[in-house]
Design a protein around this motif. Structure first.
Motif: not given
Length: 147
Positions: A89-96
Motif C-alpha cells: 500500500l505504501e509503494l502504491t501511494e508512492t508510485v501513484t
C-alpha cells in the motif's frame, strides 16, 4: 452524469493494449487480494469512482471483509493489514504520487523485505496498470453504473 464517449469504440486498439497489461498481471503470480488492494488504493488517490466501485466489489467477491475494504485509505492506522500488505500500500501511494518524492530508499527497502526484484517489478506494473485505467476512466467521464 454522462460519459463523454465510449473510449473502447473510439480506439479499440488502446483497449486491447490495456487488456494485454491485465493479461500479464493475471499470469504474474501476484496475489489477487494484493492486486485489488493496489487497485483500490490507487483509485482512491486518483479519485476514480468508477474503478473504486468495481474493485471494492471485486475484493469483496474474493472474500475480503467490509472492515478491510473500508479501511484501505487509512491503512497506517488500521492494525488489520499485514506488514507485507502495508509495504504494498505504501509503494502504491508512492508510485501513484511519484512526482512528489520519487520512491524513497526507505519505501523500497520495506517492500524488498517481502518481495524479490522480479516481484518488485510486478508490483510496479500492477500500480502502473491501475493508474492507466484510472486515467482512462476519469478522462472519459466514466462513473459507477455507467456501463
Amino acid at each position: 452524469m454522462e460519459v463523454r464517449f465510449n473510449y473502447s469504440k473510439a480506439n479499440p486498439e488502446a483497449l486491447q493494449t490495456m487488456y494485454k497489461l491485465e493479461g500479464f498481471m493475471k499470469t504474474s503470480g501476484l496475489d489477487p487480494i494484493l492486486y485489488e488492494l493496489i487497485k483500490i488504493r490507487a483509485s482512491q488517490i486518483n479519485g476514480c469512482a468508477f474503478c473504486l466501485d468495481m474493485h471494492t466489489r471485486d475484493l469483496s467477491n474474493l472474500g475480503e471483509t467490509n472492515q478491510r475494504i473500508n479501511l484501505i485509505s487509512v491503512w497506517r492506522e488500521a492494525p488489520i493489514y499485514s506488514e507485507r500488505e502495508k509495504a504494498v500500500l505504501e509503494l502504491t501511494e508512492t508510485v501513484t504520487n511519484i512526482s512528489v518524492q520519487g520512491v524513497p530508499h526507505e519505501v523500497y527497502d520495506r517492500v524488498r523485505e517481502h518481495f524479490d526484484e522480479r516481484e518488485y517489478v510486478t508490483l510496479i506494473m500492477a500500480i502502473n496498470t491501475i493508474n492507466a485505467w484510472n486515467r482512462i476512466a476519469i478522462s472519459t467521464g466514466m462513473f459507477p453504473g455507467c456501463m
